[in-house]
Design a protein around this motif. Structure first.
Motif, mmCIF file in Angstrom:
data_model
loop_
_atom_site.group_PDB
_atom_site.id
_atom_site.type_symbol
_atom_site.label_atom_id
_atom_site.label_comp_id
_atom_site.label_asym_id
_atom_site.label_seq_id
_atom_site.Cartn_x
_atom_site.Cartn_y
_atom_site.Cartn_z
ATOM 1 N N LEU A 1 52.891 64.422 58.412
ATOM 2 C CA LEU A 1 51.968 64.504 59.377
ATOM 3 C C LEU A 1 50.884 65.356 59.176
ATOM 4 C CD1 LEU A 1 51.556 63.783 62.287
ATOM 5 C CD2 LEU A 1 53.200 65.595 63.079
ATOM 6 N N ARG A 2 51.295 66.531 58.569
ATOM 7 C CA ARG A 2 50.170 67.467 58.099
ATOM 8 C C ARG A 2 48.917 66.806 57.176
ATOM 9 N NH1 ARG A 2 49.566 70.391 53.166
ATOM 10 N NH2 ARG A 2 48.259 72.283 53.694
ATOM 11 N N SER A 3 49.604 65.971 56.250
ATOM 12 C CA SER A 3 48.434 65.575 55.461
ATOM 13 C C SER A 3 47.827 64.381 56.220
ATOM 14 C CB SER A 3 49.011 64.816 54.110
ATOM 15 O OG SER A 3 50.031 64.006 54.517
ATOM 16 N N ARG A 4 48.328 63.681 57.103
ATOM 17 C CA ARG A 4 47.761 62.757 58.090
ATOM 18 C C ARG A 4 46.598 63.313 58.889
ATOM 19 N NH1 ARG A 4 46.606 57.348 58.756
ATOM 20 N NH2 ARG A 4 46.079 56.831 61.102
ATOM 21 N N VAL B 1 48.750 58.994 64.413
ATOM 22 C CA VAL B 1 49.706 59.546 63.597
ATOM 23 C C VAL B 1 50.367 58.947 62.426
ATOM 24 C CG1 VAL B 1 50.606 61.028 65.744
ATOM 25 C CG2 VAL B 1 51.760 58.843 65.104
ATOM 26 N N GLY B 2 49.830 57.620 62.213
ATOM 27 C CA GLY B 2 50.261 56.683 61.311
ATOM 28 C C GLY B 2 51.587 56.352 61.174
ATOM 29 N N GLY B 3 52.055 55.702 60.118
ATOM 30 C CA GLY B 3 53.516 55.409 59.942
ATOM 31 C C GLY B 3 53.459 53.877 59.387
ATOM 32 N N LYS B 4 54.494 53.629 58.690
ATOM 33 C CA LYS B 4 54.590 52.370 57.961
ATOM 34 C C LYS B 4 55.030 51.362 58.997
ATOM 35 C CE LYS B 4 57.096 53.996 54.977
ATOM 36 N NZ LYS B 4 57.996 54.300 53.655
ATOM 37 N N ASP B 5 55.718 51.773 60.201
ATOM 38 C CA ASP B 5 56.535 50.881 60.962
ATOM 39 C C ASP B 5 56.862 51.456 62.191
ATOM 40 O OD1 ASP B 5 58.924 52.656 60.702
ATOM 41 O OD2 ASP B 5 59.584 51.383 59.116
ATOM 42 N N LYS B 6 57.092 50.986 63.361
ATOM 43 C CA LYS B 6 57.410 51.468 64.585
ATOM 44 C C LYS B 6 58.364 52.585 64.541
ATOM 45 C CE LYS B 6 59.962 49.291 67.692
ATOM 46 N NZ LYS B 6 60.386 48.174 68.425
#
Length: 334
Positions: free
Chosen positions: A196-199, A35-40
């Protein structure tokens, strides 16, 4: 059309419906690590949103499996007894993984800590990858045939477990995993808002499209050349076209069409499997002739009673599930 044929088609309908609906549930679970994300914290929020996309509907989707298995038990008891005794170990493994998944989804929000949600997500991933792979292996073996002895049964360890993992069924398992992952990515793109959609769009384009097309194409062509009927060549062509259409819709950011076309691709694979199987239900590769829709069926009276019951209750189930999807049709925010 006699009742034996009708109930074969009904069972095919239930299982294909299960693969379409539970397929994107499995895909959502399998995609949790990506899902990705810059941090936890952001990663946790995205995974929560991703699970929310299937939260209201996943358990209703599993009803299709229960109905399909119950229909096999009632309409074709010899098929049921041979399948569930011969494939006891892989089906047990599949059942345990589904239980782990169900508990992980339902209990994910019960404890408000990151570590708890992470452990539940691991359970969801296990309960998504394992069933997706095993369904591909099991159904490919059902269609291709397994050794059945003179008593009409399968050795549950040598032939019903170790013997299942041959090249074509293994490829079927991989094809199911990749196709469900792509189906799940399209569903998230349809149900979730950015980021989330673009990811999921990016993940599908970079990591899922190419391997899914290659593996799925090799699998259905190999299946067709091995056991396919003449008319399933048409289904094969349509399945390839729907998969390509889903990819075109993905690149044009038409989320609804992309999801609809991957659903049709899953339908195409299911029709190929059941179309290649008919009129058999458990073909044999040994001295036993195998089970078909006539020598494995219940009595005509039983099939008649089942038909009236299905005529009454199946529309009710479809309306109820349709209402659930309509009620939770809005996109999910992160």
């Amino acid at each position: 059309m006699d009742l034996n044929t009708l109930w074969f088609f009904a069972i095919a309908f239930f299982f294909i419906g299960y693969f379409v609906l539970e397929g994107f549930d499995f895909g959502v679970g399998m995609l949790l690590p990506f899902v990705g994300g810059k941090d936890k914290e952001e990663n946790d929020l995205r995974r929560t949103a991703q699970m929310t996309t299937i939260g209201p509907v996943w358990d209703g989707n599993e009803v299709w499996l229960i109905v399909g298995a119950g229909a096999i038990f009632a309409a074709f008891p010899e098929w049921y007894s041979t399948l569930f005794s011969g494939f006891y170990l892989p089906l047990l493994l599949l059942l345990v993984s589904l239980i782990i998944r169900g508990v992980s989804i339902e209990w994910r929000s019960k404890v408000n800590t990151y570590q708890w949600r992470k452990r539940c997500d691991i359970g969801t991933m296990i309960g998504s990858y394992v069933p997706a792979f095993l369904w591909g292996v099991i159904f490919t073996n059902i269609v291709v045939g397994v050794p059945i002895n003179e008593a009409g049964r399968i050795n549950s360890f040598t032939d019903g477990f170790i013997g299942l993992f041959t090249p074509l069924p293994l490829l079927g398992g991989l094809a199911f995993v990749l196709l469900f992952m792509l189906h799940g990515a399209m569903f998230i793109g349809y149900k979730a808002e950015d980021p989330l959609r673009s990811r999921m769009h990016g993940l599908a384009k970079k990591a899922l499209v190419a391997p899914t097309v290659v593996v799925a194409a090799v699998y259905i062509v190999w299946l067709q050349l091995s056991v396919g009927a003449d008319w399933t060549w048409i289904v094969l062509g349509l399945t390839v076209l729907t998969l390509l259409a889903a990819i075109v819709a993905l690149y044009r950011a038409h989320d609804g069409w992309a999801f609809a076309f991957t659903a049709l691709t899953v339908v195409g694979v299911g029709v190929m499997l059941f179309g290649s199987l008919f009129p058999d239900v458990m073909p044999s590769t040994s001295q036993f002739a195998g089970w078909d829709i006539y020598n494995a069926s219940s009595s005509p009276y039983t099939l008649k009673v089942m038909s009236w019951g299905a005529l009454i209750f199946v529309p009710v189930i479809l309306v109820g599930q349709g209402w659930a999807y309509w009620s939770f049709r809005k996109r999910v925010k992160v």
